[in-house]
Design an enzyme around this catalytic site. Structure first.
Site, PDB file in Angstrom:
ATOM      1  N   ILE A 127     -41.950 -20.053   4.643  1.00 54.70           N
ATOM      2  CA  ILE A 127     -43.165 -19.701   5.386  1.00 54.70           C
ATOM      3  C   ILE A 127     -43.028 -20.140   6.842  1.00 54.70           C
ATOM      4  O   ILE A 127     -43.341 -19.388   7.771  1.00 54.70           O
ATOM      5  CB  ILE A 127     -44.397 -20.358   4.738  1.00 54.70           C
ATOM      6  CG1 ILE A 127     -44.590 -19.847   3.309  1.00 54.70           C
ATOM      7  CG2 ILE A 127     -45.656 -20.089   5.565  1.00 54.70           C
ATOM      8  CD1 ILE A 127     -45.604 -20.638   2.500  1.00 54.70           C
TER       9      ILE A 127
ATOM     10  N   GLN B   2     -40.736 -17.842   8.770  1.00 52.14           N
ATOM     11  CA  GLN B   2     -41.417 -16.595   9.109  1.00 52.14           C
ATOM     12  C   GLN B   2     -42.383 -16.801  10.271  1.00 52.14           C
ATOM     13  O   GLN B   2     -42.507 -15.955  11.157  1.00 52.14           O
ATOM     14  CB  GLN B   2     -42.172 -16.062   7.888  1.00 52.14           C
ATOM     15  CG  GLN B   2     -43.136 -14.922   8.161  1.00 52.14           C
ATOM     16  CD  GLN B   2     -42.446 -13.660   8.647  1.00 52.14           C
ATOM     17  OE1 GLN B   2     -41.266 -13.439   8.373  1.00 52.14           O
ATOM     18  NE2 GLN B   2     -43.182 -12.826   9.378  1.00 52.14           N
ATOM     19  N   GLU B   3     -43.042 -17.944  10.288  1.00 50.92           N
ATOM     20  CA  GLU B   3     -44.034 -18.212  11.330  1.00 50.92           C
ATOM     21  C   GLU B   3     -43.392 -18.507  12.684  1.00 50.92           C
ATOM     22  O   GLU B   3     -43.824 -17.977  13.711  1.00 50.92           O
ATOM     23  CB  GLU B   3     -44.918 -19.400  10.921  1.00 50.92           C
ATOM     24  CG  GLU B   3     -45.852 -19.127   9.754  1.00 50.92           C
ATOM     25  CD  GLU B   3     -47.005 -18.206  10.142  1.00 50.92           C
ATOM     26  OE1 GLU B   3     -47.164 -17.925  11.341  1.00 50.92           O
ATOM     27  OE2 GLU B   3     -47.744 -17.771   9.245  1.00 50.92           O
ATOM     28  N   SER B   4     -42.381 -19.364  12.713  1.00 52.10           N
ATOM     29  CA  SER B   4     -41.890 -19.866  14.005  1.00 52.10           C
ATOM     30  C   SER B   4     -40.377 -19.962  14.134  1.00 52.10           C
ATOM     31  O   SER B   4     -39.882 -20.433  15.156  1.00 52.10           O
ATOM     32  CB  SER B   4     -42.468 -21.259  14.245  1.00 52.10           C
ATOM     33  OG  SER B   4     -41.915 -22.188  13.301  1.00 52.10           O
TER      34      SER B   4
ATOM     35  N   TYR C  29     -45.217  -9.451   6.009  1.00 56.19           N
ATOM     36  CA  TYR C  29     -45.202 -10.911   6.087  1.00 56.19           C
ATOM     37  C   TYR C  29     -44.808 -11.507   4.737  1.00 56.19           C
ATOM     38  O   TYR C  29     -43.909 -12.361   4.647  1.00 56.19           O
ATOM     39  CB  TYR C  29     -46.593 -11.383   6.505  1.00 56.19           C
ATOM     40  CG  TYR C  29     -46.803 -12.875   6.570  1.00 56.19           C
ATOM     41  CD1 TYR C  29     -46.464 -13.596   7.710  1.00 56.19           C
ATOM     42  CD2 TYR C  29     -47.391 -13.570   5.508  1.00 56.19           C
ATOM     43  CE1 TYR C  29     -46.690 -14.968   7.790  1.00 56.19           C
ATOM     44  CE2 TYR C  29     -47.617 -14.932   5.574  1.00 56.19           C
ATOM     45  CZ  TYR C  29     -47.264 -15.624   6.717  1.00 56.19           C
ATOM     46  OH  TYR C  29     -47.495 -16.979   6.786  1.00 56.19           O
TER      47      TYR C  29
END
EC number: 4.2.2.n1
Length: 483
Positions: free
Chosen positions: A308, A311-313, A438
């Site tokens: 996660i 994927q975010e940063s 996502y």
């Protein structure tokens, strides 16, 4: 899939009728006791498998794999206990099936005419093909005559009869076998340039490409064929009928679709550059933050929390976006205040808050959603908001789907951006197509971390136990293996 199962049932019904006309069931019963009754009497279903990253393996969360989940469900269907017996290769597995040591052979086995003459066909649930692979950047072979060296394959591989048949029209075809490496390990050897070619099943190759993206497919060695279970040839067909009934039931209830989604769906997207960057980050960046993912994982596997965050940063604690979200978990200012963190650029604070926020969302998902799917609902809510997730559940119900089935829900996520659908929903427009991607990306990143760790551990073990590959390959191809 439903059409395939229906055709199999119809075909087998006709086959059984014809067999009954030629060879009465009473003779079979005299020759050997009904295999199905044996299973019921012992209350144990013996299924033979081969350790494999898609079919059967024991991971951090316990036993898993496509074949394991199907076999476990079949045992429950029969109300008996499942007994898994593992073998080193397909050759050993079929020998055990022939010797009545197992009731079913289930190991990602493709249909082969040679095998169908020796064993009964149990059921088909997906299709795949054998492919020749080479290292990306080297000369690509487009056909057998263009191979610039031997194929290297595991001893006892199910592809051996296929190669022997192909050699009749391709006399220069040659191969070598090894007892030291599995098919997955040989794929990795190709990626590292240690061997020129090997042969693998298409879905296995797709999985391997997500941890070694320089594995490339040269050409298909065979057409696509059904993947199925094999049963003893001498058994009374009541077991075969039970398998077909179960597979039909599994298809109608969505079990097969859920299993395919779990193990195959993330393999559909392959981006060479993205995977290369991700694998580099796993080696160089992930170790810096792994302890934090482990500390704040909560009910999740730490690898999922890490996926996660990537994927975010891309594991950048200083990441920012034009919309104002910041940090490792890309939190909004409101979410940061709600989760009581003071510095969104602190990796520890961000990971803790992101995990706690995701767990909070998952607790608000209706209890009717199966445990194994709650994470996907939670991630969709994390991306677009809980209100929009509840909207897409309502929309799914309106369209005749099951709001508790992630497969039904996820295909409707993009509809949240269509006026004809969102205009009647409580929370209105949402970029549902982004939420869809996502979740898919996180599934792929999670799987890559798991497989990368497993491969690294296996290679460390191999380095301790074995010498280099060339000395361990058995040159038996022109004698015992290819008569």
């Amino acid at each position: 899939m439903k059409g395939l199962i229906a055709r199999f049932i119809a075909g087998f019904a006709l086959l059984l009728w014809a067999w009954d006309m030629v060879f009465p069931w009473q003779q079979l019963m005299q020759a050997e006791e009904n295999r199905y009754n044996q299973i019921q009497q012992r209350k144990i279903l013996r299924v033979g498998m081969v350790n494999h990253p898609l079919s059967y393996f024991i991971g951090a969360e316990g036993t898993a794999g496509i074949e394991y989940e199907l076999a476990k469900s079949f045992a429950n269907y029969l109300d008996v206990r499942l007994d898994i017996k593992t073998f080193d290769n397909s050759e050993q597995l079929f020998s055990a099936l022939k010797d009545n040591k197992v009731d079913i052979a289930a190991a990602g086995l493709l249909y082969q005419p040679e095998l169908s003459k020796q064993f009964q066909i149990g059921s088909a649930y997906y299709s795949a093909s054998w492919q020749v692979v080479y290292k990306k950047g080297s000369n690509r072979p487009y056909k057998l005559s263009e191979l610039e060296g031997d194929l290297i394959i595991p001893a006892g591989s199910a592809v051996l009869p296929i190669l022997q048949r192909l050699k009749e029209d391709n006399p220069k075809l040659s191969w070598q076998t090894t007892n030291q490496f599995t098919q997955e390990e040989l794929l990795l050897q190709v990626a590292e340039g240690k061997i020129p070619y090997t042969v693998g099943i298409s879905v296995d190759i797709s999985a391997a490409q997500h941890i070694r993206p320089n594995i490339a497919v040269g050409f298909d060695l065979t057409d696509e064929a059904p993947v199925l279970w094999y049963l003893p040839n001498s058994s009374y067909s009541e077991l075969q009928a039970a398998v077909l009934d179960f597979m039909n039931h599994a298809n109608e209830t969505g079990l097969i679709s859920r299993i395919e989604e779990k193990y195959f769906n993330h393999l559909a997207h392959f981006d060479y550059v993205d995977i290369q960057s991700y694998l580099k980050a796993i080696k160089l960046v992930l170790p810096k933050y792994q302890s934090l993912f482990e500390k704040y994982r909560g009910d999740l596997e730490w690898q999922m929390l890490a996926a996660i965050a990537y994927q975010e940063s891309h594991w950048d604690p200083n990441a920012t976006s034009p919309t104002g979200v910041r940090g490792m978990m890309m939190l909004t200012r409101d979410t940061a205040e709600r989760m009581k963190i003071t510095d969104r650029t602190s990796a520890e604070q961000s990971i803790r808050a992101g995990s706690e926020y995701l767990h909070m969302l998952m607790r608000q998902i209706p209890e009717t959603v199966p445990k194994e799917d709650r994470i996907w609902y939670g991630l969709a809510a994390y991306n677009m908001g809980l209100g929009h997730l509840l909207d897409v559940r309502r929309l799914t119900r309106q369209l005749g789907g099951n709001p508790d089935n992630w497969l039904d829900v996820k295909k409707n996520l993009p509809l949240l951006a269509e006026k004809r659908h969102y205009s009647g929903l409580k929370y209105g427009y949402a970029r549902g197509f982004e939420a869809f991607q996502y979740v898919e990306n996180i599934r792929r990143y999670y799987s890559s971390i798991i497989n990368h760790q497993r491969v690294e551990e296996q290679q460390i073990q191999n380095n301790e136990e074995q010498s280099s590959v060339p000395q361990e390959i058995s040159k038996e191809s022109d004698s015992t293996l290819k008569e």
